[in-house]
Design a protein around this motif. Structure first.
Motif, PDB file in Angstrom:
ATOM      1  N   HIS A   1      -3.353   4.711  -1.993  1.00 41.31           N
ATOM      2  CA  HIS A   1      -4.379   5.334  -1.160  1.00 41.31           C
ATOM      3  C   HIS A   1      -4.021   6.814  -1.065  1.00 41.31           C
ATOM      4  O   HIS A   1      -3.038   7.165  -0.416  1.00 41.31           O
ATOM      5  CB  HIS A   1      -4.392   4.737   0.253  1.00 41.31           C
ATOM      6  CG  HIS A   1      -4.528   3.251   0.289  1.00 41.31           C
ATOM      7  ND1 HIS A   1      -5.740   2.617   0.293  1.00 41.31           N
ATOM      8  CD2 HIS A   1      -3.588   2.272   0.308  1.00 41.31           C
ATOM      9  CE1 HIS A   1      -5.550   1.311   0.334  1.00 41.31           C
ATOM     10  NE2 HIS A   1      -4.243   1.069   0.336  1.00 41.31           N
ATOM     11  N   ALA A  56       2.756  -0.885   4.327  1.00 39.84           N
ATOM     12  CA  ALA A  56       2.240   0.422   3.907  1.00 39.84           C
ATOM     13  C   ALA A  56       3.371   1.436   3.921  1.00 39.84           C
ATOM     14  O   ALA A  56       4.002   1.661   4.960  1.00 39.84           O
ATOM     15  CB  ALA A  56       1.113   0.871   4.829  1.00 39.84           C
ATOM     16  N   ALA A  60      -5.964   5.582   6.582  1.00 35.64           N
ATOM     17  CA  ALA A  60      -5.714   4.853   5.334  1.00 35.64           C
ATOM     18  C   ALA A  60      -4.821   3.628   5.532  1.00 35.64           C
ATOM     19  O   ALA A  60      -4.780   2.749   4.673  1.00 35.64           O
ATOM     20  CB  ALA A  60      -5.078   5.790   4.307  1.00 35.64           C
ATOM     21  N   LEU A  61      -4.119   3.557   6.655  1.00 39.51           N
ATOM     22  CA  LEU A  61      -3.201   2.442   6.904  1.00 39.51           C
ATOM     23  C   LEU A  61      -3.980   1.163   7.196  1.00 39.51           C
ATOM     24  O   LEU A  61      -4.836   1.148   8.076  1.00 39.51           O
ATOM     25  CB  LEU A  61      -2.286   2.755   8.092  1.00 39.51           C
ATOM     26  CG  LEU A  61      -1.309   3.910   7.923  1.00 39.51           C
ATOM     27  CD1 LEU A  61      -0.615   4.208   9.246  1.00 39.51           C
ATOM     28  CD2 LEU A  61      -0.296   3.584   6.841  1.00 39.51           C
ATOM     29  N   THR A  93       4.469  -0.472   8.803  1.00 36.58           N
ATOM     30  CA  THR A  93       4.389   0.918   8.350  1.00 36.58           C
ATOM     31  C   THR A  93       5.796   1.455   8.096  1.00 36.58           C
ATOM     32  O   THR A  93       6.660   1.404   8.970  1.00 36.58           O
ATOM     33  CB  THR A  93       3.654   1.815   9.360  1.00 36.58           C
ATOM     34  OG1 THR A  93       4.292   1.723  10.626  1.00 36.58           O
ATOM     35  CG2 THR A  93       2.196   1.397   9.497  1.00 36.58           C
ATOM     36  N   LEU A 150      -3.979   9.967   6.931  1.00 35.07           N
ATOM     37  CA  LEU A 150      -3.045   8.888   6.606  1.00 35.07           C
ATOM     38  C   LEU A 150      -3.222   7.705   7.551  1.00 35.07           C
ATOM     39  O   LEU A 150      -3.225   6.548   7.121  1.00 35.07           O
ATOM     40  CB  LEU A 150      -1.596   9.391   6.670  1.00 35.07           C
ATOM     41  CG  LEU A 150      -1.137  10.273   5.524  1.00 35.07           C
ATOM     42  CD1 LEU A 150       0.186  10.945   5.864  1.00 35.07           C
ATOM     43  CD2 LEU A 150      -1.026   9.477   4.221  1.00 35.07           C
ATOM     44  N   VAL A 166       4.295   5.294   3.614  1.00 38.54           N
ATOM     45  CA  VAL A 166       3.599   6.551   3.879  1.00 38.54           C
ATOM     46  C   VAL A 166       4.420   7.711   3.331  1.00 38.54           C
ATOM     47  O   VAL A 166       5.594   7.868   3.676  1.00 38.54           O
ATOM     48  CB  VAL A 166       3.340   6.733   5.391  1.00 38.54           C
ATOM     49  CG1 VAL A 166       2.622   8.045   5.655  1.00 38.54           C
ATOM     50  CG2 VAL A 166       2.540   5.556   5.937  1.00 38.54           C
ATOM     51  N   CYS A 205       0.368   4.983   0.844  1.00 40.04           N
ATOM     52  CA  CYS A 205      -0.567   5.930   1.458  1.00 40.04           C
ATOM     53  C   CYS A 205       0.075   7.310   1.358  1.00 40.04           C
ATOM     54  O   CYS A 205       1.121   7.552   1.969  1.00 40.04           O
ATOM     55  CB  CYS A 205      -0.839   5.558   2.913  1.00 40.04           C
ATOM     56  SG  CYS A 205      -1.487   3.880   3.105  1.00 40.04           S
ATOM     57  N   HIS A 246       0.855  -1.182   0.000  1.00 44.03           N
ATOM     58  CA  HIS A 246       0.000   0.000   0.000  1.00 44.03           C
ATOM     59  C   HIS A 246       0.894   1.236   0.000  1.00 44.03           C
ATOM     60  O   HIS A 246       1.859   1.298   0.764  1.00 44.03           O
ATOM     61  CB  HIS A 246      -0.885   0.037   1.250  1.00 44.03           C
ATOM     62  CG  HIS A 246      -1.686  -1.208   1.417  1.00 44.03           C
ATOM     63  ND1 HIS A 246      -2.961  -1.349   0.941  1.00 44.03           N
ATOM     64  CD2 HIS A 246      -1.376  -2.398   2.013  1.00 44.03           C
ATOM     65  CE1 HIS A 246      -3.416  -2.551   1.234  1.00 44.03           C
ATOM     66  NE2 HIS A 246      -2.469  -3.206   1.876  1.00 44.03           N
TER      67      HIS A 246
END
Length: 156
Positions: free
Chosen positions: A42, A100, A62-63, A69, A59, A102, A6, A4
């Motif tokens: 995302h 994810a 969205a995780l 992370t 954010l 970020v 984000c 992902h």
């Protein structure tokens, strides 16, 4: 392991979006056999002007729950492409189903959200435009999958 990205802001049509889409498509094709992917974007946007704190809240929502992370941050750890591929494989091999990445907005990632990171990754001491960071991350994901697949894309 699903991937992902984000990120704050919405990519408009143009070269950055085209490159990001291309590299994520390549990553999905190459990574599928390796247990990597699919990759999903995302995008969050603070339309009320709440700054980094508001962006951090968006954010955080969205995780995916339980995801590794990874904050993209100039103060993070710099990795070579082969080391990044090993790190990605390690997360996959330890049974993590989601990772994810970020990417903050123009002002970066709020310190409280940054503090929650499992890993902080830097693309160097320079600051990069956040839309360009998406392209760079997508390319490095594809490169990591190519390295793990033994593809000649990454030359040493």
């Amino acid at each position: 392991m699903r991937v992902h990205i984000c990120a704050v802001g919405r990519m408009k049509p143009g070269p950055e979006r085209d490159l990001t889409t291309d590299y994520l498509t390549r990553f999905d094709r190459t990574g599928r056999a390796l247990g990597l992917g699919p990759a999903q974007m995302h995008e969050v946007e603070d339309k009320k002007g709440g700054g980094m704190a508001a962006e951090a809240a968006l954010l955080d929502r969205a995780l995916p729950k339980g995801a590794v992370t990874v904050m993209l941050d100039e103060r993070g750890k710099t990795l070579s492409s082969p080391a990044f591929s090993v790190q990605l494989a390690n997360w996959r091999d330890t049974g993590r189903s989601d990772v994810a990445f970020v990417i903050g907005g123009a002002d970066g990632i709020a310190p409280d959200l940054r503090a929650q990171a499992d890993f902080k990754l830097s693309f160097g001491a320079m600051v990069w435009p956040h839309m360009l960071v998406r392209v760079m991350l997508a390319e490095q994901l594809y490169r990591a999958a190519s390295i793990l697949a033994g593809s000649p894309y990454h030359r040493v």
